[in-house]
Scaffold this motif. Structure first.
Motif, PDB file in Angstrom:
ATOM      1  N   ILE A  56      22.923  37.589  53.993  1.00 49.30           N
ATOM      2  CA  ILE A  56      23.310  38.137  55.394  1.00 49.30           C
ATOM      3  C   ILE A  56      22.920  39.458  55.806  1.00 49.30           C
ATOM      4  N   ASP A  57      22.967  39.700  56.876  1.00 49.96           N
ATOM      5  CA  ASP A  57      22.450  41.204  57.441  1.00 49.96           C
ATOM      6  C   ASP A  57      23.782  41.977  57.242  1.00 49.96           C
ATOM      7  N   ASN A  58      23.488  43.158  57.239  1.00 52.02           N
ATOM      8  CA  ASN A  58      24.672  44.173  56.443  1.00 52.02           C
ATOM      9  C   ASN A  58      25.643  44.464  57.675  1.00 52.02           C
ATOM     10  N   LYS A  59      25.127  44.292  58.962  1.00 54.92           N
ATOM     11  CA  LYS A  59      26.143  44.591  59.962  1.00 54.92           C
ATOM     12  C   LYS A  59      26.353  43.617  60.698  1.00 54.92           C
ATOM     13  N   SER A  60      25.483  42.652  61.248  1.00 53.49           N
ATOM     14  CA  SER A  60      25.705  41.151  61.892  1.00 53.49           C
ATOM     15  C   SER A  60      26.585  40.328  61.320  1.00 53.49           C
TER      16      SER A  60
END
Length: 375
Positions: A104-108
């Motif tokens: 998964i994306d670090n922020k979203s």
């Protein structure tokens, strides 16, 4: 001694320390560089080492700390993180039914390519586990790894009505590791989301895990020399410290070896790993292989038939595994003590250089002894 001279000496010492540390770091293999960087990121406060945890609707969800992807990380080289898991706060008997991991994306926290998933290992404490089930004689018999998810097989569930029982307040130890085969100029942060499914049903059938994997002999006196006779099934190990085994007679075997360019088949006897006392009924299997594997089979040499074949699809145009077929059966397939079994792995190294390879299976058998105890 005057202060300017002291400062000069300190400056020289600091400079030599930095240079020495830099030389030491650049000589490390990728795996150890990732460990050093992850440790420094944590100590400098760049990365929060804590996992995000959510436990509801019979799914234990975990989000790992950040992984910094800054270049090529082949299998078992990338940044990783570990976490202890308790599914509940009491000793209520629960049934593990499935495992899932996604990048998964670090922020979203939105899903990204699964090409950044190396593997996710699920281990247990065999002393506490078997003691709580009154199966003390099993302690120390097998490596206490329940299963592993890996690139190509990021989701795995048991057939309906089957599961692995455990007390909810016992600990599982989860380790998840990142991967990057194709982006040499990578420079980004990402995470893994790991889900463990469990059930509170009372009438399920228990499974026990057996790990079986290919072990190939190598020349312990000159391990990195190509075998003179390919027919001996010898290999060149990736390294001799990890995944190296002794047969008790001084012969060395490797579970992580180098494959040359082109097509090859590797096979290894696994009766000693299965330890079948009389007969066992196989209901599920999770597979772990590396890119360029094309098929893996559990093979009955006595009947000259495959117990099951797992087809493996590789990416086109880049390195990676699109899919690995799991084995799952409600009815199950019988394996017998007086039969000889082996794992057979087909590979096709279509790259222009040698690659590393493993061939492992996490096999799940109906556990009649435990079923009788639970009833």
């Amino acid at each position: 001694m005057r202060k300017p001279k002291i400062y000069k000496i300190l400056g020289v010492i600091i400079l030599l320390t930095i240079l020495g540390g830099g030389i030491w770091y650049w000589q490390l293999p990728n795996r150890h560089k990732a460990i050093v960087k992850s440790y420094l990121f944590e100590k400098l406060g760049i990365v929060n080492p804590n996992w995000k945890v959510e436990n509801k609707s019979e799914t234990y969800k975990m989000i790992s700390p950040e992984f910094y992807i800054d270049g090529i990380y082949k299998s078992m080289e990338g940044p990783k993180a570990s976490n202890y898991v308790q599914l509940s706060q009491d000793s209520t008997l629960l049934w593990l039914t499935g495992f899932h991991v996604k990048a998964i994306d670090n922020k979203s926290l939105q899903a990204i390519s699964k090409d950044f998933i190396c593997h996710t290992n699920i281990d247990f404490n065999d002393v506490k586990y078997y003691s709580s089930l009154h199966l003390e004689k099993r302690i120390g018999k097998h490596y206490p790894r329940l299963t592993s998810l890996s690139h190509g097989m990021e989701n795995f569930s048991f057939p309906a009505g089957y599961g692995v029982p455990m007390n909810g307040n016992e600990f599982l130890y989860v380790t998840t590791q990142s991967l990057n085969h194709n982006l040499p100029d990578a420079n980004f942060w990402m995470r893994h989301e790991v889900d463990i499914n469990y059930s509170r049903e009372k009438n399920m059938k228990p499974l026990m895990s057996r790990t079986a994997f290919i072990m190939l002999p190598f020349d312990k006196s000159d391990p990195y020399k190509s075998p003179l006779d390919p027919g001996t099934n010898q290999c060149i190990p990736v390294e001799t410290k990890n995944h190296t085994y002794d047969d008790g007679h001084g012969n060395k075997f490797s579970g992580h070896w180098v494959i040359p360019i082109g097509k090859n088949t590797y096979r290894s006897e696994v009766n000693s790993q299965l330890e079948i006392q009389d007969s066992l009924r196989l209901h599920a299997a999770a597979i772990h292989v590396h890119p360029f594997a094309t098929q893996i089979s559990l093979f009955d040499k006595t009947t000259n038939k495959a117990i099951f074949n797992s087809k493996i699809v590789n990416h086109k145009g880049k390195i990676g595994l699109t899919s690995i077929d799991p084995f799952s059966s409600v009815e199950g397939i019988w394996l017998y003590k007086n039969h000889k079994y082996e794992i057979v792995l087909d590979v096709d190294n279509t790259s222009k250089v040698s690659q590393d390879m493993m061939g492992s299976m996490f096999l799940f058998f109906y556990d009649k002894e435990l079923d009788d105890l639970l009833k």
